[in-house]
Motif scaffolding. Sequence first.
Motif, mmCIF file in Angstrom:
data_model
loop_
_atom_site.group_PDB
_atom_site.id
_atom_site.type_symbol
_atom_site.label_atom_id
_atom_site.label_comp_id
_atom_site.label_asym_id
_atom_site.label_seq_id
_atom_site.Cartn_x
_atom_site.Cartn_y
_atom_site.Cartn_z
ATOM 1 N N GLY A 188 0.814 -1.230 0.000
ATOM 2 C CA GLY A 188 0.000 0.000 0.000
ATOM 3 C C GLY A 188 0.841 1.270 0.000
ATOM 4 N N TYR A 189 2.098 1.193 0.404
ATOM 5 C CA TYR A 189 2.968 2.378 0.392
ATOM 6 C C TYR A 189 3.253 2.797 -1.044
ATOM 7 C CZ TYR A 189 4.155 3.604 5.171
ATOM 8 O OH TYR A 189 4.110 4.101 6.444
ATOM 9 N N HIS A 190 3.449 4.080 -1.243
ATOM 10 C CA HIS A 190 3.668 4.602 -2.587
ATOM 11 C C HIS A 190 5.136 4.825 -2.885
ATOM 12 C CE1 HIS A 190 -0.579 5.178 -2.010
ATOM 13 N NE2 HIS A 190 -0.691 5.320 -3.326
ATOM 14 N N GLU A 191 5.489 4.545 -4.150
ATOM 15 C CA GLU A 191 6.854 4.837 -4.587
ATOM 16 C C GLU A 191 6.894 6.266 -5.097
ATOM 17 O OE1 GLU A 191 8.275 0.405 -5.803
ATOM 18 O OE2 GLU A 191 6.772 1.423 -7.004
ATOM 19 N N GLY A 243 8.716 6.129 10.222
ATOM 20 C CA GLY A 243 8.063 6.952 9.193
ATOM 21 C C GLY A 243 8.957 7.108 7.975
ATOM 22 N N ALA A 244 8.320 7.250 6.799
ATOM 23 C CA ALA A 244 9.065 7.318 5.534
ATOM 24 C C ALA A 244 9.960 8.557 5.460
ATOM 25 C CB ALA A 244 8.082 7.322 4.368
ATOM 26 N N ASP A 245 9.598 9.604 6.191
ATOM 27 C CA ASP A 245 10.362 10.854 6.141
ATOM 28 C C ASP A 245 11.500 10.901 7.165
ATOM 29 O OD1 ASP A 245 9.095 12.169 4.102
ATOM 30 O OD2 ASP A 245 7.796 13.373 5.388
ATOM 31 N N VAL A 246 11.582 9.942 8.059
ATOM 32 C CA VAL A 246 12.579 10.039 9.142
ATOM 33 C C VAL A 246 14.028 9.918 8.621
ATOM 34 C CG1 VAL A 246 13.309 9.172 11.406
ATOM 35 C CG2 VAL A 246 10.871 9.262 10.839
HETATM 36 C C1 LIG Z 1 4.466 12.681 1.659
HETATM 37 C C2 LIG Z 1 5.801 12.763 2.355
HETATM 38 O O1 LIG Z 1 5.766 13.720 3.405
HETATM 39 C C3 LIG Z 1 6.843 13.230 1.369
HETATM 40 O O2 LIG Z 1 7.997 13.665 2.004
HETATM 41 C C4 LIG Z 1 6.162 11.447 2.957
HETATM 42 O O3 LIG Z 1 6.262 10.460 1.979
HETATM 43 C C5 LIG Z 1 5.270 11.023 4.098
HETATM 44 O O4 LIG Z 1 6.100 10.536 5.082
HETATM 45 P P1 LIG Z 1 5.618 10.240 6.577
HETATM 46 O O5 LIG Z 1 4.709 11.303 7.065
HETATM 47 O O6 LIG Z 1 6.859 9.915 7.359
HETATM 48 O O7 LIG Z 1 4.746 8.981 6.302
HETATM 49 P P2 LIG Z 1 4.463 7.703 7.186
HETATM 50 O O8 LIG Z 1 4.189 8.115 8.594
HETATM 51 O O9 LIG Z 1 5.512 6.672 6.902
HETATM 52 O O10 LIG Z 1 3.107 7.215 6.498
HETATM 53 C C6 LIG Z 1 1.854 7.800 6.708
HETATM 54 C C7 LIG Z 1 0.890 7.169 5.720
HETATM 55 O O11 LIG Z 1 1.121 7.710 4.415
HETATM 56 C C8 LIG Z 1 1.074 6.720 3.408
HETATM 57 N N1 LIG Z 1 2.354 6.723 2.675
HETATM 58 C C9 LIG Z 1 3.454 7.364 3.184
HETATM 59 C C10 LIG Z 1 4.636 7.399 2.477
HETATM 60 C C11 LIG Z 1 4.682 6.749 1.207
HETATM 61 N N2 LIG Z 1 5.793 6.753 0.487
HETATM 62 N N3 LIG Z 1 3.590 6.114 0.738
HETATM 63 C C12 LIG Z 1 2.422 6.100 1.441
HETATM 64 O O12 LIG Z 1 1.440 5.524 0.979
HETATM 65 C C13 LIG Z 1 0.763 5.432 4.108
HETATM 66 O O13 LIG Z 1 -0.622 5.254 4.003
HETATM 67 C C14 LIG Z 1 1.088 5.673 5.557
HETATM 68 O O14 LIG Z 1 0.228 4.976 6.395
#
Ligand SMILES: C[C@](O)(CO)[C@H](O)COP(=O)(O)OP(=O)(O)OC[C@H]1O[C@@H](n2ccc(N)nc2=O)[C@H](O)[C@@H]1O
Length: 283
Positions: A27-30, A136-139
């Motif tokens: 479900g995560y996005h590239e 988190g993806a942004d960490v």
């Molecule tokens: C949109 C960005 O802010 C771009 O920098 C990030 O990719 C988001 O990063 P983030 O807030 O650290 O995200 P996470 O806490 O890992 O994910 C929150 C939600 O966003 C979605 N999510 C996030 C990152 C990603 N590459 N694909 C996703 O689909 C997922 O549904 C996840 O449950």
Amino acid sequence: MSQARLTLPAPAKLNLMLHITGRRADGYHELQTLFQFLDYGDELSFALRDDGEVRLQTEIADVPHDSNLIVRAARALKEQSGCPLGVDIWLKKVLPMGGGIGGGSSDAATTLLGLNHLWQLGWDEDRLAGLGLKLGADVPVFVRGHAAFAEGIGEILTPVTPEEPWYLVLVPQVSVSTAEIFSDPLLTRDTPPIKVRPVPKGNSRNDCLPVVTRRYPEVGNALNLLGKFTEAKLTGTGSCVFGAFPSKAEADKVSALLTETLTGFVAKGANISMLHRKLQALL
Ligand SMILES: C[C@](O)(CO)[C@H](O)COP(=O)(O)OP(=O)(O)OC[C@H]1O[C@@H](n2ccc(N)nc2=O)[C@H](O)[C@@H]1O
Ligand SMILES: Nc1ncnc2c1ncn2[C@@H]1O[C@H](COP(=O)(O)OP(=O)(O)OP(=O)(O)O)[C@@H](O)[C@H]1O
């Protein structure tokens, strides 16, 4: 005897562009995105506890103690490292939540780097970034501290050195849930990956923008207002929008006009995060 505190910044980030190139089975996005830091952010202070407890001493509205990314980061690091020490943490929250400028992720990264220092763990950056990605993806980009072109879900990072202009960041008074935007059926998920490096000029689009402005008219309104003065862009999944200016004076001038009706701030772009500059100075 009072314990000396270690005080460190947790800067904001901007996504200078953001393309969504696919979706993984989980479900995560590239993505392909360009991250740059701002010299503006939260501030965390840490003091050792020898009873092994992790306590965030500052409450933030709507975020329970144990779900706060700061506490989750500290506990994960303690568990993975086997460190017997604990910590008291104080937070000066400056960054808007759900603003797309990475406040929670940056707080988590500052906690990992701060505790690595305070607990004298000697973890290297790869290990800290790996643990950060689970939060988190942004960490990871905040752990590494260098402006970067990011791929994968945001964790495959190539350092870059874009110009460091002054930015005016407008903060619409809405909190956007990242998960909600990524689950919208109307989201563009098939932008062809950019294969050329460095990223050619003209690729400044944010694929989240149409979905965000449809759901949050306040964001579209901020983009229109700022767009009268400079190219106005959305960061992450919003809500914040930003524009670049060649000097602080010019950013301040537009800020004075717009912040009569909208909240915002002016900050300098930075390719080395202020967290890393401070840690470097400490060592
Ligand atoms: C949109 C960005 O802010 C771009 O920098 C990030 O990719 C988001 O990063 P983030 O807030 O650290 O995200 P996470 O806490 O890992 O994910 C929150 C939600 O966003 C979605 N999510 C996030 C990152 C990603 N590459 N694909 C996703 O689909 C997922 O549904 C996840 O449950
Ligand atoms: N220390 C923290 N600071 C801010 N939010 C936190 C923190 N810990 C947990 N959260 C939760 O995370 C949510 C997202 O907050 P955050 O400020 O990171 O959003 P964001 O800037 O949109 O993030 P991103 O750009 O990484 O998508 C908040 O609404 C809150 O529920």
